[in-house]
Design a protein around this motif. Structure first.
Motif, PDB file in Angstrom:
ATOM      1  N   GLY A 265      23.363  12.255   3.451  1.00 14.02           N
ATOM      2  CA  GLY A 265      22.331  11.245   3.297  1.00 14.02           C
ATOM      3  C   GLY A 265      21.135  11.829   2.568  1.00 14.02           C
ATOM      4  O   GLY A 265      20.811  13.014   2.723  1.00 14.02           O
ATOM      5  N   LEU A 266      20.480  11.000   1.726  1.00 13.77           N
ATOM      6  CA  LEU A 266      19.317  11.470   0.967  1.00 13.77           C
ATOM      7  C   LEU A 266      18.330  10.323   0.804  1.00 13.77           C
ATOM      8  O   LEU A 266      18.677   9.244   0.320  1.00 13.77           O
ATOM      9  N   PHE A 267      17.080  10.576   1.231  1.00 18.06           N
ATOM     10  CA  PHE A 267      15.983   9.651   0.966  1.00 18.06           C
ATOM     11  C   PHE A 267      15.103  10.274  -0.114  1.00 18.06           C
ATOM     12  O   PHE A 267      14.738  11.453  -0.025  1.00 18.06           O
ATOM     13  N   ILE A 268      14.755   9.478  -1.130  1.00 23.04           N
ATOM     14  CA  ILE A 268      13.978   9.983  -2.260  1.00 23.04           C
ATOM     15  C   ILE A 268      12.660   9.236  -2.370  1.00 23.04           C
ATOM     16  O   ILE A 268      12.630   7.999  -2.447  1.00 23.04           O
ATOM     17  N   TRP A 269      11.580   9.992  -2.378  1.00 28.73           N
ATOM     18  CA  TRP A 269      10.262   9.440  -2.715  1.00 28.73           C
ATOM     19  C   TRP A 269       9.749  10.245  -3.899  1.00 28.73           C
ATOM     20  O   TRP A 269       9.370  11.399  -3.774  1.00 28.73           O
ATOM     21  N   SER A 270       9.809   9.652  -5.077  1.00 30.10           N
ATOM     22  CA  SER A 270       9.431  10.328  -6.319  1.00 30.10           C
ATOM     23  C   SER A 270       8.551   9.373  -7.128  1.00 30.10           C
ATOM     24  O   SER A 270       9.032   8.677  -8.027  1.00 30.10           O
TER      25      SER A 270
ATOM     26  N   THR B 170       7.568   3.067  -7.238  1.00 30.78           N
ATOM     27  CA  THR B 170       6.394   2.209  -7.367  1.00 30.78           C
ATOM     28  C   THR B 170       6.494   1.383  -8.645  1.00 30.78           C
ATOM     29  O   THR B 170       7.079   1.826  -9.648  1.00 30.78           O
ATOM     30  N   GLU B 171       5.924   0.204  -8.600  1.00 27.63           N
ATOM     31  CA  GLU B 171       5.883  -0.627  -9.799  1.00 27.63           C
ATOM     32  C   GLU B 171       5.132   0.083 -10.912  1.00 27.63           C
ATOM     33  O   GLU B 171       5.492  -0.020 -12.099  1.00 27.63           O
TER      34      GLU B 171
ATOM     35  N   GLY C 239       3.054   7.039   1.049  1.00 30.24           N
ATOM     36  CA  GLY C 239       3.457   8.196   0.255  1.00 30.24           C
ATOM     37  C   GLY C 239       2.364   8.806  -0.589  1.00 30.24           C
ATOM     38  O   GLY C 239       2.665   9.564  -1.520  1.00 30.24           O
ATOM     39  N   CYS C 240       1.106   8.521  -0.260  1.00 28.97           N
ATOM     40  CA  CYS C 240      -0.002   9.018  -1.089  1.00 28.97           C
ATOM     41  C   CYS C 240      -0.124  10.537  -1.078  1.00 28.97           C
ATOM     42  O   CYS C 240      -0.786  11.109  -1.951  1.00 28.97           O
ATOM     43  N   ASP C 241       0.498  11.212  -0.108  1.00 31.13           N
ATOM     44  CA  ASP C 241       0.402  12.676  -0.057  1.00 31.13           C
ATOM     45  C   ASP C 241       1.361  13.373  -1.015  1.00 31.13           C
ATOM     46  O   ASP C 241       1.287  14.590  -1.177  1.00 31.13           O
ATOM     47  N   GLY C 242       2.266  12.641  -1.666  1.00 28.52           N
ATOM     48  CA  GLY C 242       3.111  13.266  -2.668  1.00 28.52           C
ATOM     49  C   GLY C 242       4.599  13.093  -2.426  1.00 28.52           C
ATOM     50  O   GLY C 242       5.029  12.600  -1.387  1.00 28.52           O
TER      51      GLY C 242
ATOM     52  N   HIS D 164       7.910   4.303   6.917  1.00 30.14           N
ATOM     53  CA  HIS D 164       6.737   3.538   6.514  1.00 30.14           C
ATOM     54  C   HIS D 164       6.826   3.120   5.040  1.00 30.14           C
ATOM     55  O   HIS D 164       6.418   2.007   4.676  1.00 30.14           O
ATOM     56  N   LEU D 165       7.362   4.013   4.208  1.00 32.07           N
ATOM     57  CA  LEU D 165       7.516   3.678   2.791  1.00 32.07           C
ATOM     58  C   LEU D 165       8.483   2.511   2.606  1.00 32.07           C
ATOM     59  O   LEU D 165       8.265   1.621   1.775  1.00 32.07           O
ATOM     60  N   LYS D 166       9.560   2.509   3.385  1.00 33.08           N
ATOM     61  CA  LYS D 166      10.504   1.389   3.311  1.00 33.08           C
ATOM     62  C   LYS D 166       9.832   0.080   3.714  1.00 33.08           C
ATOM     63  O   LYS D 166      10.130  -0.990   3.154  1.00 33.08           O
ATOM     64  N   THR D 167       8.904   0.176   4.674  1.00 34.75           N
ATOM     65  CA  THR D 167       8.174  -1.014   5.106  1.00 34.75           C
ATOM     66  C   THR D 167       7.145  -1.433   4.063  1.00 34.75           C
ATOM     67  O   THR D 167       6.942  -2.638   3.822  1.00 34.75           O
TER      68      THR D 167
END
Length: 285
Positions: free
Chosen positions: A111-116, A174-175, A219-222, A262-265
Protein backbone atom coordinates in the motif's frame (compact mmCIF):
# COMPACT_ATOMS: atom_id res chain seq x y z
CA UNK A 1 30.42 -13.78 5.18
CA UNK A 2 29.81 -10.15 4.31
CA UNK A 3 27.21 -9.47 1.61
CA UNK A 4 26.01 -6.42 -0.24
CA UNK A 5 23.48 -4.52 1.91
CA UNK A 6 20.78 -4.45 -0.76
CA UNK A 7 17.45 -2.71 0.00
CA UNK A 8 15.75 -6.06 0.63
CA UNK A 9 18.47 -7.18 3.04
CA UNK A 10 18.26 -3.84 4.84
CA UNK A 11 14.47 -4.21 5.03
CA UNK A 12 14.78 -7.73 6.45
CA UNK A 13 17.42 -6.49 8.88
CA UNK A 14 15.00 -3.81 10.08
CA UNK A 15 12.35 -6.49 10.61
CA UNK A 16 14.82 -8.54 12.70
CA UNK A 17 15.70 -5.47 14.77
CA UNK A 18 12.04 -4.61 15.42
CA UNK A 19 11.30 -8.23 16.38
CA UNK A 20 14.29 -8.16 18.76
CA UNK A 21 13.15 -4.90 20.33
CA UNK A 22 9.64 -6.29 20.69
CA UNK A 23 11.12 -9.08 22.80
CA UNK A 24 13.00 -6.46 24.84
CA UNK A 25 16.39 -7.95 24.00
CA UNK A 26 19.71 -6.26 23.56
CA UNK A 27 21.89 -7.23 20.60
CA UNK A 28 23.91 -9.44 22.94
CA UNK A 29 20.81 -11.17 24.30
CA UNK A 30 19.47 -11.77 20.79
CA UNK A 31 22.79 -13.32 19.77
CA UNK A 32 22.61 -15.73 22.70
CA UNK A 33 18.97 -16.66 22.07
CA UNK A 34 19.58 -17.20 18.34
CA UNK A 35 22.72 -19.24 18.98
CA UNK A 36 25.37 -16.84 17.66
CA UNK A 37 28.68 -16.51 19.45
CA UNK A 38 29.04 -12.82 18.69
CA UNK A 39 26.66 -9.87 19.02
CA UNK A 40 28.31 -8.39 15.93
CA UNK A 41 26.61 -11.08 13.84
CA UNK A 42 23.19 -9.75 14.87
CA UNK A 43 24.34 -6.19 14.17
CA UNK A 44 25.45 -7.23 10.67
CA UNK A 45 22.13 -8.97 9.99
CA UNK A 46 20.23 -5.91 11.18
CA UNK A 47 22.19 -3.52 8.96
CA UNK A 48 21.96 -5.82 5.95
CA UNK A 49 25.64 -6.76 5.63
CA UNK A 50 25.06 -10.40 6.60
CA UNK A 51 22.36 -12.48 4.98
CA UNK A 52 19.97 -15.09 6.36
CA UNK A 53 19.37 -18.39 4.56
CA UNK A 54 15.90 -19.80 3.96
CA UNK A 55 16.67 -22.84 6.08
CA UNK A 56 17.52 -20.55 9.03
CA UNK A 57 14.16 -18.80 9.01
CA UNK A 58 12.17 -21.41 11.00
CA UNK A 59 14.69 -20.96 13.82
CA UNK A 60 14.33 -17.16 13.66
CA UNK A 61 10.54 -17.49 13.63
CA UNK A 62 10.57 -19.75 16.69
CA UNK A 63 13.02 -17.67 18.73
CA UNK A 64 11.57 -14.26 17.78
CA UNK A 65 7.98 -15.56 17.99
CA UNK A 66 7.06 -14.67 14.41
CA UNK A 67 3.85 -16.69 14.16
CA UNK A 68 1.79 -14.78 11.58
CA UNK A 69 1.91 -16.76 8.29
CA UNK A 70 1.68 -13.55 6.24
CA UNK A 71 4.68 -12.06 8.02
CA UNK A 72 6.60 -15.32 7.71
CA UNK A 73 6.01 -15.40 3.96
CA UNK A 74 7.09 -11.76 3.66
CA UNK A 75 10.39 -12.67 5.36
CA UNK A 76 10.83 -15.65 3.04
CA UNK A 77 10.20 -13.45 0.02
CA UNK A 78 12.85 -10.96 1.11
CA UNK A 79 15.37 -13.78 1.58
CA UNK A 80 14.51 -15.41 -1.76
CA UNK A 81 14.91 -12.13 -3.64
CA UNK A 82 17.90 -10.78 -1.72
CA UNK A 83 20.30 -11.80 -4.50
CA UNK A 84 18.18 -10.53 -7.38
CA UNK A 85 19.73 -7.73 -9.36
CA UNK A 86 18.62 -4.50 -7.75
CA UNK A 87 17.85 -1.30 -9.60
CA UNK A 88 21.15 0.28 -8.56
CA UNK A 89 23.01 -2.78 -9.88
CA UNK A 90 21.21 -2.53 -13.21
CA UNK A 91 21.71 1.24 -13.38
CA UNK A 92 24.85 2.05 -11.36
CA UNK A 93 25.24 5.70 -10.54
CA UNK A 94 21.61 6.40 -11.45
CA UNK A 95 19.49 4.26 -9.13
CA UNK A 96 21.72 4.52 -6.07
CA UNK A 97 20.15 5.24 -2.69
CA UNK A 98 17.85 6.90 -1.82
CA UNK A 99 16.26 6.09 -5.18
CA UNK A 100 17.23 2.43 -4.79
CA UNK A 101 15.36 2.11 -1.49
CA UNK A 102 12.28 3.74 -3.01
CA UNK A 103 12.33 1.36 -5.98
CA UNK A 104 12.66 -1.65 -3.68
CA UNK A 105 9.73 -0.42 -1.60
CA UNK A 106 7.64 -0.26 -4.76
CA UNK A 107 8.27 -3.97 -5.23
CA UNK A 108 7.51 -5.19 -1.70
CA UNK A 109 4.95 -2.73 -0.27
CA UNK A 110 1.26 -3.59 -0.18
CA UNK A 111 0.00 0.00 0.00
CA UNK A 112 1.18 3.55 -0.77
CA UNK A 113 -0.31 6.94 0.06
CA UNK A 114 1.19 9.87 -1.87
CA UNK A 115 1.08 13.53 -0.94
CA UNK A 116 3.15 15.41 -3.51
CA UNK A 117 1.71 18.94 -3.76
CA UNK A 118 4.40 20.59 -5.91
CA UNK A 119 4.54 18.33 -8.97
CA UNK A 120 2.56 15.24 -9.88
CA UNK A 121 4.34 12.25 -8.34
CA UNK A 122 6.62 10.25 -10.64
CA UNK A 123 4.42 7.14 -10.47
CA UNK A 124 1.55 9.11 -11.99
CA UNK A 125 3.46 11.17 -14.54
CA UNK A 126 2.91 11.29 -18.28
CA UNK A 127 6.14 11.04 -20.31
CA UNK A 128 6.24 14.66 -21.54
CA UNK A 129 5.33 16.06 -18.14
CA UNK A 130 8.00 13.86 -16.55
CA UNK A 131 10.65 15.14 -18.96
CA UNK A 132 9.75 18.76 -18.20
CA UNK A 133 9.96 18.15 -14.44
CA UNK A 134 13.26 16.27 -14.64
CA UNK A 135 14.99 18.86 -16.85
CA UNK A 136 13.85 21.73 -14.65
CA UNK A 137 14.46 19.96 -11.36
CA UNK A 138 18.26 19.90 -11.21
CA UNK A 139 21.44 20.90 -13.01
CA UNK A 140 22.34 17.99 -15.33
CA UNK A 141 25.86 17.37 -16.63
CA UNK A 142 24.77 15.92 -19.97
CA UNK A 143 21.79 14.81 -22.02
CA UNK A 144 22.97 11.23 -21.53
CA UNK A 145 22.57 11.61 -17.75
CA UNK A 146 19.02 12.83 -18.25
CA UNK A 147 18.21 9.90 -20.52
CA UNK A 148 19.63 7.33 -18.08
CA UNK A 149 17.57 8.78 -15.26
CA UNK A 150 14.42 8.82 -17.38
CA UNK A 151 15.04 5.19 -18.38
CA UNK A 152 15.16 4.11 -14.73
CA UNK A 153 12.07 6.14 -13.85
CA UNK A 154 9.98 4.82 -16.74
CA UNK A 155 11.05 1.20 -16.31
CA UNK A 156 10.30 1.32 -12.58
CA UNK A 157 6.94 2.99 -13.20
CA UNK A 158 5.94 0.29 -15.69
CA UNK A 159 7.04 -2.39 -13.23
CA UNK A 160 5.11 -0.82 -10.34
CA UNK A 161 1.91 -0.38 -12.34
CA UNK A 162 2.04 -3.93 -13.74
CA UNK A 163 2.86 -5.86 -10.58
CA UNK A 164 1.37 -9.35 -10.37
CA UNK A 165 -0.25 -8.25 -7.13
CA UNK A 166 -1.30 -4.64 -7.85
CA UNK A 167 0.03 -2.00 -5.48
CA UNK A 168 -2.85 0.05 -4.03
CA UNK A 169 -1.95 3.71 -4.59
CA UNK A 170 -3.91 6.60 -3.08
CA UNK A 171 -2.76 10.04 -4.20
CA UNK A 172 -3.97 13.47 -3.14
CA UNK A 173 -3.07 16.41 -5.39
CA UNK A 174 -3.95 20.10 -5.45
CA UNK A 175 -5.80 21.98 -8.15
CA UNK A 176 -3.02 24.58 -8.04
CA UNK A 177 -0.31 22.10 -9.07
CA UNK A 178 -2.51 20.74 -11.84
CA UNK A 179 -2.98 24.21 -13.31
CA UNK A 180 0.75 24.99 -13.17
CA UNK A 181 1.77 24.94 -16.83
CA UNK A 182 4.65 22.48 -16.49
CA UNK A 183 6.05 22.02 -19.98
CA UNK A 184 3.34 24.27 -21.43
CA UNK A 185 -0.44 24.07 -21.60
CA UNK A 186 -0.54 21.08 -23.95
CA UNK A 187 1.84 19.07 -21.75
CA UNK A 188 0.03 19.72 -18.50
CA UNK A 189 -3.34 19.05 -20.16
CA UNK A 190 -2.03 15.68 -21.34
CA UNK A 191 -0.88 15.01 -17.78
CA UNK A 192 -4.34 15.77 -16.38
CA UNK A 193 -5.91 13.45 -18.97
CA UNK A 194 -3.35 10.81 -17.98
CA UNK A 195 -4.50 11.03 -14.36
CA UNK A 196 -8.09 10.55 -15.48
CA UNK A 197 -7.05 7.50 -17.49
CA UNK A 198 -5.06 6.00 -14.60
CA UNK A 199 -7.96 6.36 -12.18
CA UNK A 200 -10.35 4.94 -14.75
CA UNK A 201 -8.32 1.91 -15.82
CA UNK A 202 -6.51 0.90 -12.60
CA UNK A 203 -8.80 -0.15 -9.79
CA UNK A 204 -5.86 0.01 -7.41
CA UNK A 205 -5.32 3.75 -8.02
CA UNK A 206 -7.39 6.41 -6.27
CA UNK A 207 -6.84 10.08 -7.08
CA UNK A 208 -8.29 12.99 -5.14
CA UNK A 209 -7.87 16.71 -5.72
CA UNK A 210 -7.98 19.58 -3.21
CA UNK A 211 -9.71 22.49 -4.98
CA UNK A 212 -8.31 26.01 -4.91
CA UNK A 213 -11.35 27.15 -2.97
CA UNK A 214 -10.46 24.93 0.00
CA UNK A 215 -7.64 27.13 1.29
CA UNK A 216 -5.35 25.77 4.01
CA UNK A 217 -5.20 22.00 4.29
CA UNK A 218 -3.61 19.23 6.34
CA UNK A 219 -0.60 18.92 4.04
CA UNK A 220 0.84 22.41 4.47
CA UNK A 221 3.93 20.98 6.21
CA UNK A 222 5.15 19.32 3.01
CA UNK A 223 5.16 16.16 0.90
CA UNK A 224 5.50 12.59 2.12
CA UNK A 225 4.83 8.99 1.14
CA UNK A 226 3.21 6.59 3.62
CA UNK A 227 3.95 2.92 2.98
CA UNK A 228 2.28 -0.22 4.29
CA UNK A 229 4.04 -3.59 4.23
CA UNK A 230 2.87 -7.20 4.69
CA UNK A 231 4.88 -7.41 7.92
CA UNK A 232 2.79 -4.63 9.50
CA UNK A 233 5.85 -2.45 10.09
CA UNK A 234 4.81 0.57 8.05
CA UNK A 235 6.97 3.58 7.27
CA UNK A 236 6.95 7.13 5.97
CA UNK A 237 9.41 8.56 3.44
CA UNK A 238 10.25 12.25 3.09
CA UNK A 239 12.34 12.79 -0.03
CA UNK A 240 14.91 15.40 -0.97
CA UNK A 241 17.04 15.80 -4.08
CA UNK A 242 19.92 13.66 -2.85
CA UNK A 243 18.60 12.11 0.33
CA UNK A 244 15.51 10.62 1.91
CA UNK A 245 14.33 10.38 5.50
CA UNK A 246 12.72 7.02 6.38
CA UNK A 247 10.55 7.15 9.49
CA UNK A 248 9.66 3.82 11.14
CA UNK A 249 8.65 4.80 14.66
CA UNK A 250 5.03 3.59 15.06
CA UNK A 251 3.86 6.78 16.79
CA UNK A 252 5.38 8.95 14.06
CA UNK A 253 3.92 6.78 11.30
CA UNK A 254 0.52 7.04 13.02
CA UNK A 255 0.78 10.85 12.99
CA UNK A 256 1.35 10.81 9.23
CA UNK A 257 -1.53 8.37 8.80
CA UNK A 258 -3.75 10.87 10.58
CA UNK A 259 -2.50 13.60 8.24
CA UNK A 260 -3.23 11.43 5.22
CA UNK A 261 -6.76 10.82 6.52
CA UNK A 262 -7.26 14.57 6.92
CA UNK A 263 -5.97 15.16 3.39
CA UNK A 264 -8.50 12.68 2.03
CA UNK A 265 -11.19 14.62 3.87
CA UNK A 266 -9.89 17.99 2.64
CA UNK A 267 -9.93 16.79 -0.97
CA UNK A 268 -12.98 16.26 -3.14
CA UNK A 269 -14.27 12.66 -3.18
CA UNK A 270 -12.78 10.54 -6.00
CA UNK A 271 -15.76 10.95 -8.36
CA UNK A 272 -15.90 14.72 -7.90
CA UNK A 273 -12.11 14.87 -8.23
CA UNK A 274 -12.35 13.24 -11.67
CA UNK A 275 -14.97 15.82 -12.63
CA UNK A 276 -12.61 18.61 -11.55
CA UNK A 277 -9.77 17.00 -13.52
CA UNK A 278 -12.00 16.97 -16.60
CA UNK A 279 -12.79 20.65 -16.07
CA UNK A 280 -9.11 21.52 -15.71
CA UNK A 281 -8.32 19.66 -18.94
CA UNK A 282 -11.12 21.57 -20.68
CA UNK A 283 -9.80 24.89 -19.35
CA UNK A 284 -6.33 24.06 -20.68
CA UNK A 285 -7.52 23.11 -24.15
Amino acid sequence: MAVEPTPRRRRLGMEVRLARLHRGWSVEEAATELGYSSASTISKIENGTQGIKLQQLPHFFAVLEITNPVVQEAWREMVRNARDRTWHQQYPGVADDPLGDYLANLEIADGLFIWSPVAVHGLLQDDDYELAVIIAGRAWKSDADIQRFITVRRNSRRAALSRKTPLPIWAVLTEAQLRQEVGGRATVRAQVLHLIELAGTHRNIVIQVIPLSHGAHAGCDGPFMAWTFPTGHDSVTIEGMKTALHLNDPATVADYRTTSDHLKTDALPPKESLELLAQIAKDLS
